[in-house]
Design a protein around this motif. Structure first.
Motif, PDB file in Angstrom:
ATOM      1  N   HIS A 277       0.842  -1.205   0.000  1.00  0.00           N
ATOM      2  CA  HIS A 277       0.000   0.000   0.000  1.00  0.00           C
ATOM      3  C   HIS A 277       0.879   1.258   0.000  1.00  0.00           C
ATOM      4  O   HIS A 277       0.627   2.198  -0.761  1.00  0.00           O
ATOM      5  N   PHE A 278       1.916   1.280   0.831  1.00  0.00           N
ATOM      6  CA  PHE A 278       2.832   2.424   0.882  1.00  0.00           C
ATOM      7  C   PHE A 278       3.482   2.627  -0.485  1.00  0.00           C
ATOM      8  O   PHE A 278       3.558   3.753  -0.993  1.00  0.00           O
ATOM      9  N   LYS A 279       3.925   1.537  -1.092  1.00  0.00           N
ATOM     10  CA  LYS A 279       4.565   1.620  -2.399  1.00  0.00           C
ATOM     11  C   LYS A 279       3.595   2.181  -3.437  1.00  0.00           C
ATOM     12  O   LYS A 279       3.942   3.104  -4.186  1.00  0.00           O
ATOM     13  N   ALA A 280       2.382   1.665  -3.467  1.00  0.00           N
ATOM     14  CA  ALA A 280       1.397   2.121  -4.454  1.00  0.00           C
ATOM     15  C   ALA A 280       1.014   3.583  -4.225  1.00  0.00           C
ATOM     16  O   ALA A 280       0.815   4.333  -5.187  1.00  0.00           O
ATOM     17  N   THR A 281       0.945   3.998  -2.979  1.00  0.00           N
ATOM     18  CA  THR A 281       0.531   5.367  -2.649  1.00  0.00           C
ATOM     19  C   THR A 281       1.620   6.375  -2.978  1.00  0.00           C
ATOM     20  O   THR A 281       1.325   7.473  -3.458  1.00  0.00           O
ATOM     21  N   THR A 282       2.871   6.032  -2.747  1.00  0.00           N
ATOM     22  CA  THR A 282       3.961   7.000  -2.884  1.00  0.00           C
ATOM     23  C   THR A 282       4.685   6.948  -4.219  1.00  0.00           C
ATOM     24  O   THR A 282       5.390   7.901  -4.576  1.00  0.00           O
ATOM     25  N   SER A 283       4.536   5.866  -4.963  1.00  0.00           N
ATOM     26  CA  SER A 283       5.241   5.741  -6.250  1.00  0.00           C
ATOM     27  C   SER A 283       4.848   6.861  -7.208  1.00  0.00           C
ATOM     28  O   SER A 283       3.684   7.242  -7.283  1.00  0.00           O
ATOM     29  N   GLY A 284       5.856   7.380  -7.907  1.00  0.00           N
ATOM     30  CA  GLY A 284       5.638   8.443  -8.876  1.00  0.00           C
ATOM     31  C   GLY A 284       5.616   9.833  -8.280  1.00  0.00           C
ATOM     32  O   GLY A 284       5.397  10.814  -8.996  1.00  0.00           O
ATOM     33  N   HIS A 285       5.841   9.933  -6.983  1.00  0.00           N
ATOM     34  CA  HIS A 285       5.759  11.213  -6.289  1.00  0.00           C
ATOM     35  C   HIS A 285       7.094  11.576  -5.640  1.00  0.00           C
ATOM     36  O   HIS A 285       8.028  10.788  -5.629  1.00  0.00           O
ATOM     37  N   VAL A 286       7.158  12.765  -5.075  1.00  0.00           N
ATOM     38  CA  VAL A 286       8.306  13.178  -4.273  1.00  0.00           C
ATOM     39  C   VAL A 286       8.053  12.661  -2.860  1.00  0.00           C
ATOM     40  O   VAL A 286       6.970  12.861  -2.295  1.00  0.00           O
ATOM     41  N   LEU A 287       9.040  11.994  -2.292  1.00  0.00           N
ATOM     42  CA  LEU A 287       8.925  11.406  -0.960  1.00  0.00           C
ATOM     43  C   LEU A 287       9.922  12.078  -0.027  1.00  0.00           C
ATOM     44  O   LEU A 287      11.124  12.064  -0.294  1.00  0.00           O
ATOM     45  N   ILE A 288       9.417  12.662   1.055  1.00  0.00           N
ATOM     46  CA  ILE A 288      10.271  13.266   2.074  1.00  0.00           C
ATOM     47  C   ILE A 288      10.296  12.329   3.280  1.00  0.00           C
ATOM     48  O   ILE A 288       9.244  11.960   3.813  1.00  0.00           O
ATOM     49  N   VAL A 289      11.515  11.924   3.666  1.00  0.00           N
ATOM     50  CA  VAL A 289      11.699  11.068   4.838  1.00  0.00           C
ATOM     51  C   VAL A 289      12.858  11.614   5.675  1.00  0.00           C
ATOM     52  O   VAL A 289      13.719  12.329   5.165  1.00  0.00           O
ATOM     53  N   GLY A 290      12.871  11.233   6.928  1.00  0.00           N
ATOM     54  CA  GLY A 290      13.980  11.590   7.792  1.00  0.00           C
ATOM     55  C   GLY A 290      15.189  10.706   7.522  1.00  0.00           C
ATOM     56  O   GLY A 290      15.078   9.627   6.921  1.00  0.00           O
ATOM     57  N   ARG A 291      16.333  11.164   7.988  1.00  0.00           N
ATOM     58  CA  ARG A 291      17.576  10.418   7.773  1.00  0.00           C
ATOM     59  C   ARG A 291      17.502   9.021   8.385  1.00  0.00           C
ATOM     60  O   ARG A 291      17.891   8.036   7.758  1.00  0.00           O
ATOM     61  N   THR A 292      16.994   8.900   9.608  1.00  0.00           N
ATOM     62  CA  THR A 292      16.925   7.595  10.264  1.00  0.00           C
ATOM     63  C   THR A 292      16.029   6.645   9.481  1.00  0.00           C
ATOM     64  O   THR A 292      16.369   5.471   9.290  1.00  0.00           O
ATOM     65  N   THR A 293      14.900   7.143   9.013  1.00  0.00           N
ATOM     66  CA  THR A 293      14.000   6.318   8.203  1.00  0.00           C
ATOM     67  C   THR A 293      14.698   5.892   6.917  1.00  0.00           C
ATOM     68  O   THR A 293      14.664   4.719   6.532  1.00  0.00           O
ATOM     69  N   HIS A 294      15.348   6.846   6.253  1.00  0.00           N
ATOM     70  CA  HIS A 294      16.056   6.525   5.007  1.00  0.00           C
ATOM     71  C   HIS A 294      17.144   5.475   5.252  1.00  0.00           C
ATOM     72  O   HIS A 294      17.261   4.507   4.492  1.00  0.00           O
ATOM     73  N   GLU A 295      17.917   5.660   6.304  1.00  0.00           N
ATOM     74  CA  GLU A 295      18.989   4.707   6.583  1.00  0.00           C
ATOM     75  C   GLU A 295      18.422   3.336   6.959  1.00  0.00           C
ATOM     76  O   GLU A 295      19.029   2.312   6.657  1.00  0.00           O
ATOM     77  N   GLY A 296      17.252   3.309   7.601  1.00  0.00           N
ATOM     78  CA  GLY A 296      16.603   2.039   7.926  1.00  0.00           C
ATOM     79  C   GLY A 296      16.160   1.292   6.678  1.00  0.00           C
ATOM     80  O   GLY A 296      16.210   0.062   6.613  1.00  0.00           O
ATOM     81  N   ILE A 297      15.728   2.037   5.660  1.00  0.00           N
ATOM     82  CA  ILE A 297      15.347   1.430   4.382  1.00  0.00           C
ATOM     83  C   ILE A 297      16.602   0.978   3.648  1.00  0.00           C
ATOM     84  O   ILE A 297      16.622  -0.060   3.001  1.00  0.00           O
ATOM     85  N   GLY A 298      17.668   1.778   3.725  1.00  0.00           N
ATOM     86  CA  GLY A 298      18.957   1.395   3.178  1.00  0.00           C
ATOM     87  C   GLY A 298      19.250   1.862   1.766  1.00  0.00           C
ATOM     88  O   GLY A 298      20.364   1.673   1.273  1.00  0.00           O
ATOM     89  N   ARG A 299      18.272   2.469   1.113  1.00  0.00           N
ATOM     90  CA  ARG A 299      18.473   2.934  -0.268  1.00  0.00           C
ATOM     91  C   ARG A 299      17.299   3.831  -0.645  1.00  0.00           C
ATOM     92  O   ARG A 299      16.247   3.776  -0.003  1.00  0.00           O
ATOM     93  N   PRO A 300      17.455   4.620  -1.703  1.00  0.00           N
ATOM     94  CA  PRO A 300      16.292   5.357  -2.194  1.00  0.00           C
ATOM     95  C   PRO A 300      15.265   4.366  -2.758  1.00  0.00           C
ATOM     96  O   PRO A 300      15.640   3.381  -3.396  1.00  0.00           O
TER      97      PRO A 300
END
Length: 173
Positions: free
Chosen positions: A37-60
């Protein structure tokens, strides 16, 4: 408040019944359908995340222009833009959106500090309600429900997606 050119700002989050969104840097539940659901909702858009969240995901994340919000002025990330406050992040998002031909929104993807900073600018909240109450150290910010209208509620496999739309355009949470 919305972004300067009236771009829609949408906060996307999964939260437990007790408002928990994280525990020790992890999500304290496993609901694969919500990740989709997150992928479908955010795909194709600009995504703003915090550094900790980004590092937890590990990649753009693919098919999203990622802006990482961090107070660390020395931090750099591969394949992402960096902003140091929410205003800078939203202005950067506007520049990215202005360069696109297709419709694009600003999506806020967490964590809690980013949600808190973005809440006054948000037009929409798309919240996945997870039916658990785990212990956690990270919470979704409280918001004044009198300034928001529940536009839809959609039960899914293991969670419910609730869409809130701002009813007052005067800012605040």
């Amino acid at each position: 408040m919305s972004t300067p050119r009236g771009r829609r700002v949408t906060m996307v989050a999964a939260l437990a019944e007790n408002g928990v969104i994280g525990a020790e840097g992890n999500i304290p539940w496993h609901v694969p359908a919500d990740f989709q659901h997150f992928k479908a909702t955010t795909s194709g858009h600009v995504l703003i995340v915090g550094r900790t969240t980004h590092e937890g995901i590990g990649r753009p994340l693919p098919d999203r222009h990622t802006i990482v919000l961090t107070s660390n002025r020395d931090w750099r990330g591969e394949g992402v833009d960096v902003a140091h406050d929410i205003t800078e992040a939203l202005e950067l998002a506007d520049r990215v959106i202005d360069g696109r031909e297709e419709e694009c929104e600003v999506m806020i993807g967490g964590g809690s500090v980013v949600y808190e900073a973005a809440l006054p600018y948000a037009d929409v909240q798309v919240l996945s309600e997870i039916p658990v109450s785990p212990e956690g150290d990270t919470h979704y910010p409280e918001f004044d429900r009198r300034r928001w209208s529940e536009a839809s509620r959609e039960p899914r496999d293991g969670f419910t997606v609730v869409r809130w739309e701002r009813t007052f355009g005067c800012g605040g949470s």
